[in-house]
Motif scaffolding. Structure first.
Motif, PDB file in Angstrom:
ATOM      1  N   GLU A 128     -23.823   1.737  23.811  1.00 46.79           N
ATOM      2  CA  GLU A 128     -23.964   0.943  22.727  1.00 46.79           C
ATOM      3  C   GLU A 128     -25.764   0.608  22.818  1.00 46.79           C
ATOM      4  N   LYS A 129     -26.212   0.316  23.960  1.00 48.17           N
ATOM      5  CA  LYS A 129     -27.572   0.029  24.156  1.00 48.17           C
ATOM      6  C   LYS A 129     -28.303   1.057  23.652  1.00 48.17           C
ATOM      7  N   SER A 130     -27.942   2.352  24.394  1.00 49.13           N
ATOM      8  CA  SER A 130     -28.819   3.573  24.015  1.00 49.13           C
ATOM      9  C   SER A 130     -28.692   4.039  22.344  1.00 49.13           C
ATOM     10  N   ALA A 164     -24.536   6.087  10.300  1.00 50.62           N
ATOM     11  CA  ALA A 164     -24.909   7.014  10.150  1.00 50.62           C
ATOM     12  C   ALA A 164     -24.893   8.015  11.485  1.00 50.62           C
ATOM     13  N   GLN A 165     -24.737   7.248  12.768  1.00 51.71           N
ATOM     14  CA  GLN A 165     -24.799   7.996  13.873  1.00 51.71           C
ATOM     15  C   GLN A 165     -23.115   8.658  14.163  1.00 51.71           C
ATOM     16  N   ASP A 166     -23.128   9.281  15.047  1.00 52.36           N
ATOM     17  CA  ASP A 166     -21.920  10.186  15.500  1.00 52.36           C
ATOM     18  C   ASP A 166     -21.037   9.363  16.340  1.00 52.36           C
ATOM     19  N   GLU A 167     -21.387   8.472  17.210  1.00 54.89           N
ATOM     20  CA  GLU A 167     -20.761   7.909  18.284  1.00 54.89           C
ATOM     21  C   GLU A 167     -19.800   6.883  17.806  1.00 54.89           C
ATOM     22  N   LYS A 168     -18.806   6.724  18.265  1.00 53.71           N
ATOM     23  CA  LYS A 168     -17.748   5.827  18.107  1.00 53.71           C
ATOM     24  C   LYS A 168     -18.228   4.290  18.137  1.00 53.71           C
ATOM     25  N   GLU A 169     -19.124   4.258  19.066  1.00 52.73           N
ATOM     26  CA  GLU A 169     -19.683   2.869  19.621  1.00 52.73           C
ATOM     27  C   GLU A 169     -20.377   2.437  18.582  1.00 52.73           C
ATOM     28  N   ALA A 170     -21.304   3.442  18.026  1.00 56.14           N
ATOM     29  CA  ALA A 170     -22.066   3.139  16.824  1.00 56.14           C
ATOM     30  C   ALA A 170     -21.227   2.149  15.579  1.00 56.14           C
ATOM     31  N   GLN A 171     -20.399   3.124  15.367  1.00 61.96           N
ATOM     32  CA  GLN A 171     -19.368   2.564  14.392  1.00 61.96           C
ATOM     33  C   GLN A 171     -18.747   1.282  14.652  1.00 61.96           C
ATOM     34  N   TYR A 172     -18.616   0.927  15.891  1.00 61.34           N
ATOM     35  CA  TYR A 172     -18.177  -0.336  16.424  1.00 61.34           C
ATOM     36  C   TYR A 172     -19.094  -1.353  16.370  1.00 61.34           C
TER      37      TYR A 172
END
Length: 253
Positions: A128-130, A164-172
């Motif tokens: 998530e930090k990344s 707009a990011q692909d990672e599920k962490e970004a959506q979270y």
């Protein structure tokens, strides 16, 4: 020097310049009603008249608003229903403080997101930090190209980029930010509409609700630190008055 009272024996005035002392900081202690706030207001008025120092108040009980207005200062009322807005993503790219302003702001945004997620999962995970670190330079790209106030990003820009990011962490992270962007606690999702560069600024946090208290304090802390950093580069002093400090000690931040 600034006036601090009368000598009880000689009846002569007591004058002092905090900036010449080994430690310029101070704490005012006393029983309720003994005049602690009044003595701080009097000192601040004296500082206003006899120095060029900037004066900031953190006011949990709405006691310094009148003084600030009388001295043509800026009162910033932070509350869920307030129309005074501070943009947490404000950054000063023009002043040379010896530090990279975007790196400092990135650290603040990390702390901001970590505070939001702390209750749910105990803070930010490395992935998530990344993701956040990847987004931060992108939201400031337009400001760097064209450094006008209207190009300053707001929380919604970070929210949209995370979406707009692909990672599920970004959506979270974006979902956790949603209430502060499009939800009922969106007081920090606006461009600043107050004069944060006024010589006298009073942060009125009396009506800052429980849901916004920690985030509001983090935003104020960032604003004050930015002012101190800029003033330090300009060899200017900043006086910061924190009233009812014991109330703030209840929160870890």
């Amino acid at each position: 020097g600034v006036y601090y009272g009368l000598n009880a024996t000689t009846n002569r005035m007591i004058l002092a310049d905090r900036k010449t002392l080994k430690c310029p900081n101070g704490v005012v202690l006393g029983t309720p009603g003994s005049g602690k706030s009044f003595s701080c207001k009097r000192e601040a008025a004296d500082v206003y008249l006899h120095t060029t120092d900037d004066i900031l108040f953190l006011d949990p009980e709405n006691e310094y608003t009148s003084l600030c207005q009388q001295l043509s200062g800026q009162v910033i009322r932070l509350a869920p229903d307030s129309h005074d807005y501070i943009n947490p993503l404000d950054v000063d790219l023009t002043t040379n403080t010896g530090e990279n302003p975007l790196l400092m702001k990135a650290d603040f945004i990390m702390s901001f997101c970590e505070l939001i997620l702390s209750a749910a999962q105990g803070g930010l995970k490395p992935i998530e930090k990344s993701v956040i670190d990847r987004c931060i330079p992108k939201i400031y790209r337009q400001l760097i190209k064209d450094p006008r106030p209207e190009n300053m990003p707001i929380l919604e820009d970070l929210y949209n980029l995370l979406r707009a990011q692909d990672e599920k962490e970004a959506q979270y992270i974006a979902t956790a930010l949603e209430i502060y962007v499009t939800g009922s606690l969106n007081v920090f999702n606006h461009q600043s509409n107050v004069d944060i560069n006024n010589r006298i600024v009073c942060y009125d946090i009396k009506e800052l609700g429980k849901q916004l208290k920690k985030i509001g304090m983090l935003v104020v802390q960032d604003q004050v630190w930015n002012r101190v950093t800029i003033n330090r580069a300009a060899h200017k002093s900043t006086r910061y008055y924190i009233d009812e400090m014991h109330l703030l000690l209840k929160e870890e931040q």
